[in-house]
Design a protein around this motif. Structure first.
Motif, PDB file in Angstrom:
ATOM      1  N   TYR A   1       0.752  -1.348   0.006  1.00 45.95           N
ATOM      2  CA  TYR A   1       0.728   0.117  -0.204  1.00 45.95           C
ATOM      3  C   TYR A   1       0.976   1.418   0.157  1.00 45.95           C
ATOM      4  CZ  TYR A   1      -3.264  -3.681   1.563  1.00 45.95           C
ATOM      5  OH  TYR A   1      -4.685  -4.292   1.596  1.00 45.95           O
ATOM      6  N   ASP A   2      -0.052   2.466  -0.516  1.00 47.12           N
ATOM      7  CA  ASP A   2       1.002   3.743  -0.299  1.00 47.12           C
ATOM      8  C   ASP A   2       0.545   4.357   0.898  1.00 47.12           C
ATOM      9  OD1 ASP A   2       2.586   3.192  -2.115  1.00 47.12           O
ATOM     10  OD2 ASP A   2       1.049   4.723  -4.037  1.00 47.12           O
ATOM     11  N   ASP A   3       0.974   4.842   2.091  1.00 44.30           N
ATOM     12  CA  ASP A   3       0.707   5.922   2.445  1.00 44.30           C
ATOM     13  C   ASP A   3      -0.358   7.072   2.349  1.00 44.30           C
ATOM     14  OD1 ASP A   3       1.311   8.002   5.360  1.00 44.30           O
ATOM     15  OD2 ASP A   3       1.692   5.946   5.787  1.00 44.30           O
ATOM     16  N   TRP A   4      -1.181   7.435   3.373  1.00 49.76           N
ATOM     17  CA  TRP A   4      -1.660   7.923   2.822  1.00 49.76           C
ATOM     18  C   TRP A   4      -1.788   9.331   4.231  1.00 49.76           C
ATOM     19  CZ3 TRP A   4      -2.613   2.972   5.714  1.00 49.76           C
ATOM     20  CH2 TRP A   4      -3.442   3.573   7.046  1.00 49.76           C
ATOM     21  N   GLN A   5      -0.291   9.538   4.403  1.00 50.12           N
ATOM     22  CA  GLN A   5      -0.613  10.905   5.383  1.00 50.12           C
ATOM     23  C   GLN A   5      -0.392  12.073   4.268  1.00 50.12           C
ATOM     24  OE1 GLN A   5       0.570  11.218   8.204  1.00 50.12           O
ATOM     25  NE2 GLN A   5       0.297  12.778   8.462  1.00 50.12           N
ATOM     26  N   ASN A   6      -0.546  12.317   3.246  1.00 56.08           N
ATOM     27  CA  ASN A   6      -0.970  13.620   2.407  1.00 56.08           C
ATOM     28  C   ASN A   6      -2.523  13.392   2.229  1.00 56.08           C
ATOM     29  OD1 ASN A   6       1.337  14.374   3.067  1.00 56.08           O
ATOM     30  ND2 ASN A   6       1.702  13.184   0.395  1.00 56.08           N
ATOM     31  N   GLU A   7      -3.363  12.467   2.629  1.00 56.77           N
ATOM     32  CA  GLU A   7      -4.790  11.928   1.917  1.00 56.77           C
ATOM     33  C   GLU A   7      -5.552  12.982   2.677  1.00 56.77           C
ATOM     34  OE1 GLU A   7      -6.161  11.084  -0.758  1.00 56.77           O
ATOM     35  OE2 GLU A   7      -3.633  10.368  -1.078  1.00 56.77           O
ATOM     36  N   ARG A   8      -6.986  13.049   2.997  1.00 58.11           N
ATOM     37  CA  ARG A   8      -7.657  13.851   3.626  1.00 58.11           C
ATOM     38  C   ARG A   8      -7.914  12.835   4.916  1.00 58.11           C
ATOM     39  NH1 ARG A   8     -14.370  13.911   3.028  1.00 58.11           N
ATOM     40  NH2 ARG A   8     -14.905  14.782   5.090  1.00 58.11           N
ATOM     41  N   THR A   9      -8.090  14.524   6.322  1.00 56.98           N
ATOM     42  CA  THR A   9      -8.272  13.930   7.821  1.00 56.98           C
ATOM     43  C   THR A   9      -9.508  13.859   7.896  1.00 56.98           C
ATOM     44  OG1 THR A   9      -6.043  14.671   8.318  1.00 56.98           O
ATOM     45  CG2 THR A   9      -8.243  14.776   9.483  1.00 56.98           C
ATOM     46  N   PHE A  10     -10.163  12.844   7.990  1.00 61.90           N
ATOM     47  CA  PHE A  10     -11.876  12.868   8.435  1.00 61.90           C
ATOM     48  C   PHE A  10     -11.961  13.200  10.005  1.00 61.90           C
ATOM     49  CE2 PHE A  10     -11.054   9.560   4.930  1.00 61.90           C
ATOM     50  CZ  PHE A  10     -12.574  10.047   4.075  1.00 61.90           C
ATOM     51  N   VAL A  11     -11.231  12.923  10.615  1.00 59.99           N
ATOM     52  CA  VAL A  11     -11.695  13.363  11.989  1.00 59.99           C
ATOM     53  C   VAL A  11     -10.394  13.650  13.278  1.00 59.99           C
ATOM     54  CG1 VAL A  11     -12.627  11.641  14.445  1.00 59.99           C
ATOM     55  CG2 VAL A  11     -13.381  11.434  12.727  1.00 59.99           C
ATOM     56  N   ASP A  12     -10.428  14.640  13.447  1.00 59.04           N
ATOM     57  CA  ASP A  12      -9.325  15.443  13.993  1.00 59.04           C
ATOM     58  C   ASP A  12      -9.794  15.368  15.620  1.00 59.04           C
ATOM     59  OD1 ASP A  12      -8.142  16.845  12.287  1.00 59.04           O
ATOM     60  OD2 ASP A  12     -10.057  18.511  11.697  1.00 59.04           O
ATOM     61  N   ARG A  13     -10.666  15.661  15.970  1.00 58.74           N
ATOM     62  CA  ARG A  13     -10.126  15.103  17.940  1.00 58.74           C
ATOM     63  C   ARG A  13     -12.109  14.103  17.824  1.00 58.74           C
ATOM     64  NH1 ARG A  13      -7.418  17.157  20.726  1.00 58.74           N
ATOM     65  NH2 ARG A  13      -6.494  19.421  20.198  1.00 58.74           N
ATOM     66  N   ASP A  14     -11.833  13.238  18.630  1.00 51.13           N
ATOM     67  CA  ASP A  14     -13.237  12.339  19.205  1.00 51.13           C
ATOM     68  C   ASP A  14     -14.443  12.983  19.746  1.00 51.13           C
ATOM     69  OD1 ASP A  14     -11.935  12.649  21.933  1.00 51.13           O
ATOM     70  OD2 ASP A  14     -11.864  10.637  21.705  1.00 51.13           O
ATOM     71  N   PRO A  15     -15.043  12.433  20.338  1.00 54.02           N
ATOM     72  CA  PRO A  15     -16.057  13.096  20.561  1.00 54.02           C
ATOM     73  C   PRO A  15     -16.093  13.983  22.343  1.00 54.02           C
ATOM     74  CG  PRO A  15     -16.932  11.251  19.981  1.00 54.02           C
ATOM     75  CD  PRO A  15     -15.822  11.355  19.550  1.00 54.02           C
ATOM     76  N   LEU A  16     -14.289  13.205  22.599  1.00 54.89           N
ATOM     77  CA  LEU A  16     -14.807  13.474  24.165  1.00 54.89           C
ATOM     78  C   LEU A  16     -13.341  14.682  24.020  1.00 54.89           C
ATOM     79  CD1 LEU A  16     -13.794  10.513  26.121  1.00 54.89           C
ATOM     80  CD2 LEU A  16     -15.799  12.319  26.443  1.00 54.89           C
ATOM     81  N   GLY A  17     -13.157  15.228  22.859  1.00 53.25           N
ATOM     82  CA  GLY A  17     -12.403  16.240  22.403  1.00 53.25           C
ATOM     83  C   GLY A  17      -9.899  15.547  22.522  1.00 53.25           C
ATOM     84  N   ASN A  18      -9.970  14.322  22.582  1.00 48.89           N
ATOM     85  CA  ASN A  18      -8.635  13.677  22.040  1.00 48.89           C
ATOM     86  C   ASN A  18      -8.595  13.638  20.982  1.00 48.89           C
ATOM     87  OD1 ASN A  18      -8.677  13.308  25.606  1.00 48.89           O
ATOM     88  ND2 ASN A  18     -10.587  11.742  24.436  1.00 48.89           N
ATOM     89  N   PRO A  19      -7.261  14.509  20.606  1.00 44.04           N
ATOM     90  CA  PRO A  19      -6.942  14.417  19.489  1.00 44.04           C
ATOM     91  C   PRO A  19      -6.384  12.788  18.440  1.00 44.04           C
ATOM     92  CG  PRO A  19      -4.765  14.504  20.352  1.00 44.04           C
ATOM     93  CD  PRO A  19      -6.223  15.060  21.000  1.00 44.04           C
ATOM     94  N   VAL A  20      -7.078  12.591  17.286  1.00 47.20           N
ATOM     95  CA  VAL A  20      -7.139  10.888  16.686  1.00 47.20           C
ATOM     96  C   VAL A  20      -6.341  11.612  15.914  1.00 47.20           C
ATOM     97  CG1 VAL A  20      -8.371   9.733  15.179  1.00 47.20           C
ATOM     98  CG2 VAL A  20      -9.084  11.532  16.824  1.00 47.20           C
ATOM     99  N   ASP A  21      -5.444  10.649  15.618  1.00 48.36           N
ATOM    100  CA  ASP A  21      -4.226   9.862  14.888  1.00 48.36           C
ATOM    101  C   ASP A  21      -4.309  10.356  13.806  1.00 48.36           C
ATOM    102  OD1 ASP A  21      -0.600   9.934  14.896  1.00 48.36           O
ATOM    103  OD2 ASP A  21      -1.902   8.267  13.993  1.00 48.36           O
ATOM    104  N   LYS A  22      -3.792  10.817  12.719  1.00 49.73           N
ATOM    105  CA  LYS A  22      -3.392  10.584  11.372  1.00 49.73           C
ATOM    106  C   LYS A  22      -3.874   9.139  10.902  1.00 49.73           C
ATOM    107  CE  LYS A  22      -3.414  12.067   6.548  1.00 49.73           C
ATOM    108  NZ  LYS A  22      -4.757  12.214   6.417  1.00 49.73           N
ATOM    109  N   HIS A  23      -2.853   7.647  11.497  1.00 48.86           N
ATOM    110  CA  HIS A  23      -2.534   6.714  11.559  1.00 48.86           C
ATOM    111  C   HIS A  23      -4.636   5.161  12.264  1.00 48.86           C
ATOM    112  CE1 HIS A  23       1.026   8.036   8.788  1.00 48.86           C
ATOM    113  NE2 HIS A  23       0.600   7.083   8.020  1.00 48.86           N
ATOM    114  N   HIS A  24      -4.906   6.530  12.658  1.00 46.15           N
ATOM    115  CA  HIS A  24      -6.368   6.178  13.214  1.00 46.15           C
ATOM    116  C   HIS A  24      -7.178   5.752  12.038  1.00 46.15           C
ATOM    117  CE1 HIS A  24     -10.382   5.278  15.903  1.00 46.15           C
ATOM    118  NE2 HIS A  24      -8.907   4.625  16.628  1.00 46.15           N
ATOM    119  N   PRO A  25      -7.489   4.261  12.787  1.00 53.70           N
ATOM    120  CA  PRO A  25      -8.980   4.178  11.121  1.00 53.70           C
ATOM    121  C   PRO A  25      -9.993   4.716  10.984  1.00 53.70           C
ATOM    122  CG  PRO A  25      -8.207   1.604  12.708  1.00 53.70           C
ATOM    123  CD  PRO A  25      -7.425   3.009  13.405  1.00 53.70           C
TER     124      PRO A  25
END
Length: 598
Positions: A325-349
């Motif tokens: 696979y190719d990495d998706w680092q430069n692709e769109r981020t769908f979720v910046d933070r979870d419902p509790l306000g915690n940051p969500v990593d770029k390589h999270h599902p």
């Protein structure tokens, strides 16, 4: 590192590594290949690579679908544990839609999933993995062990009926063995139990967001209970039989604890919701996660790192490394933070974009379609290659250490063990089994845990049966709650597939699925070397495994390697699916007479 040679000593002969491959691995579903380099002089495996030759594509064709179809589509990921996917998808949708099912609906779903564990673990353990320990196999690979087994009395002969260990091995011979055939009948009963609760096996027809469509009657539960009690009686034979068999291998082959051994790095996402606590709100996920009837947890060297599902969720990383696979680092981020306000990593599902890149297999570069799921440990800053041990060992280990589960006399987690109590049955008295945390995470203990978890699932079913009948007696017969699909939402579900951890992550935009990623246990267990060079669990467990097989290179069966891999209960459909490349079309022409591919 150079070898130091004493003055005057003859130099050691050069090590000769023999390349051997098992592709595909038999007695599993899917395209798993194991490639090794074996040092027959040192009697050990020097290198191992786990491969899968078919692409996983569900994350791509889920995009744009109606979210309400998610569980029907994702159950088709696998023809073995499709109901586990459907269940996890329903959990994910419940969170996204903000719907809480009625209690009776949850108890029915729990009963269905308990039946699935009983069915699948029984079928795999007794009719697939146990063949590695049957008389025919042991005769071919370790005739000396079989000779000793003939002379060794079985300590629990009164419970299971086999006088010697060799008698147990004969009973496991495929199709001719008595116990082998009996287990097949039990699998049938367990599948019938599942169908009573979820409609059909393996793709449920009565499972929906908000509950189930099962018509709850006393007759329904009676039909289930009749079959369950026969299974409970069968467990009183199964547990002591396997204890005798696995204990014997430690005795017969000193050092066998090293076969399939790896550092204890276990993950469990929890199973069986408690409707008195679970509301599927992400903000309370830690509370209802701990109320599960199997406790979620991450274990490192027998230390329970966390039982918090929020922490577990945020720590998931999907790495690439040796996968196509190719990495998706430069692709769109769908979720910046979870419902509790915690940051969500770029390589999270939630943020993953699947970009397949087919290429020639190269063990120095890319060699598999399976990615490398890891869990980020903030304490150490390491990406942990967690395994599930085939599911049961991680579930029992996390539940034991947490000490949270206490099910009305059926199950008790003590902090160092799990006690399982099975009631009196037609021919056998009440019994209590205690699964104790083992010294090692190895092949034999993974298999042993699978036996104990069959009894655990039966005890959970008895508990859920009591709860379901109490709801009916109280007049609470509703099994489903209405809901609406929001325009924008995110959801995640955590469950235990038969083989271990299962999560689904969904993003809804404009009322449609914008991103969806299911992560079952096989991508964790069959993962390959990641970007840091860390091998996946199959690779790690096989590497450095000692060779006890008595055959030489010319007639080598690889039984110790096979026992290691099959102890994880591999099931590759969850890891891979077919990829033909853009613009290519697969055509199969069938004979009009016989319906067979030409």
């Amino acid at each position: 590192m150079a070898t130091q040679i004493k003055r005057g000593a003859a130099p050691a002969p050069p090590t000769q590594l023999v390349e051997m491959a098992w592709d595909p691995i038999t007695r599993i579903v899917g395209s798993l290949g194991i490639y090794t380099k074996i040092d027959f002089q040192q009697r050990k495996v020097a290198e191992c690579y786990s491969t899968s030759s078919i692409f996983r594509g569900y994350s791509l064709f889920m995009q744009g679908k109606d979210p309400r179809d998610a569980h029907f589509i994702t159950s088709r990921i696998c023809g073995i544990c499709g109901d586990n996917h459907a269940t996890c998808s329903v959990y994910t949708q419940n969170m996204a839609y903000g719907v809480k099912p009625p209690a009776l609906g949850e108890w029915i779903l729990n009963l269905g999933e308990a039946a699935e564990y009983m069915f699948d673990h029984n079928l795999y353990q007794e009719n697939l993995a146990a063949v590695d320990f049957c008389e025919q196999m042991v005769r071919e690979t370790n005739p000396g062990v079989l000779d000793l087994a003939e002379k060794t009395e079985a300590p629990h002969a009164k419970e299971h009926g086999y006088r010697t260990i060799a008698d147990i091995m004969r009973s496991l011979n495929p199709f001719s063995g008595e116990f082998y055939r009996e287990a097949l009948q039990m699998s049938r009963l367990a599948r019938e139990k599942f169908c009573l609760m979820e409609g059909r096996h393996v793709h449920p027809s009565t499972l929906y967001p908000g509950g189930v469509g099962t018509v709850a009657t006393v007759q329904l539960f009676t039909d289930y209970l009749v079959r369950l009690m026969r299974y409970v009686e069968f467990m009183k034979k199964v547990v002591p039989l396997h204890d005798d068999l696995f204990d014997f291998f430690y005795q017969a082959l000193p050092g066998y604890e090293k076969v399939g051994y790896r550092q204890t790095l276990l993950g469990c996402w929890g199973s069986f919701q408690d409707p008195d606590v679970c509301d599927y709100d992400y903000r309370t996920m830690n509370e209802w996660g701990k109320a599960m009837l199997v406790t979620p947890g991450i274990i490192v060297d027998n230390e329970l790192i966390t039982t918090n599902l929020v922490d577990i969720n945020l720590g998931i990383r999907i790495l690439l490394g040796s996968s196509y696979y190719d990495d998706w680092q430069n692709e769109r981020t769908f979720v910046d933070r979870d419902p509790l306000g915690n940051p969500v990593d770029k390589h999270h599902p939630w943020n993953q974009t699947t970009i397949p890149k087919p290429q020639k297999r190269d063990f120095n570069e890319k060699y598999s379609w399976v990615m490398s799921p890891r869990w980020y440990d903030q304490r150490s800053g390491k990406y942990l290659a967690l395994d599930t041990g085939g599911g049961p060992i991680a579930r029992l280990w996390a539940t034991a250490l947490a000490g949270l589960v206490n099910l009305d006399g059926y199950i008790e987690a003590t902090g160092h063990s799990v006690k399982i109590r099975l009631p009196k049955t037609a021919m056998k008295p009440e019994v209590e089994y205690e699964w104790k945390i083992p010294q090692w995470s190895n092949a034999l203990e993974r298999d042993r845990a699978r036996t104990y978890f069959q009894a655990y699932a039966a005890a959970v079913a008895l508990y859920c049966m009591d709860k379901a009948l109490a709801e009916i007696r109280a007049g609470h017969t509703k099994t489903w709650s209405d809901f609406s699909v929001p325009k924008e939402a995110i959801g995640c579900g955590f469950h235990e597939a038969v083989r271990g951890v299962l999560s689904h992550h969904m993003v809804i935009e404009n009322g449609k699925i914008a991103n969806y990623h299911p992560y079952p246990p096989t991508p964790w267990n069959a993962s390959v070397r990641d970007i840091y060079g860390t091998p996946g669990p199959y690779e790690d467990a096989v590497q450095n495994t000692p060779i006890f097989e008595e055959n030489g290179p010319d007639n080598f069966k690889g039984i110790d390697i096979m026992r290691t891999v099959r102890s994880f209960d591999p099931c590759l459909p969850c890891g891979v699916h077919m990829y033909l490349g853009e613009g290519k079309e697969l055509q199969v022409v069938h004979s009009p007479t016989f319906g067979q591919p030409l």
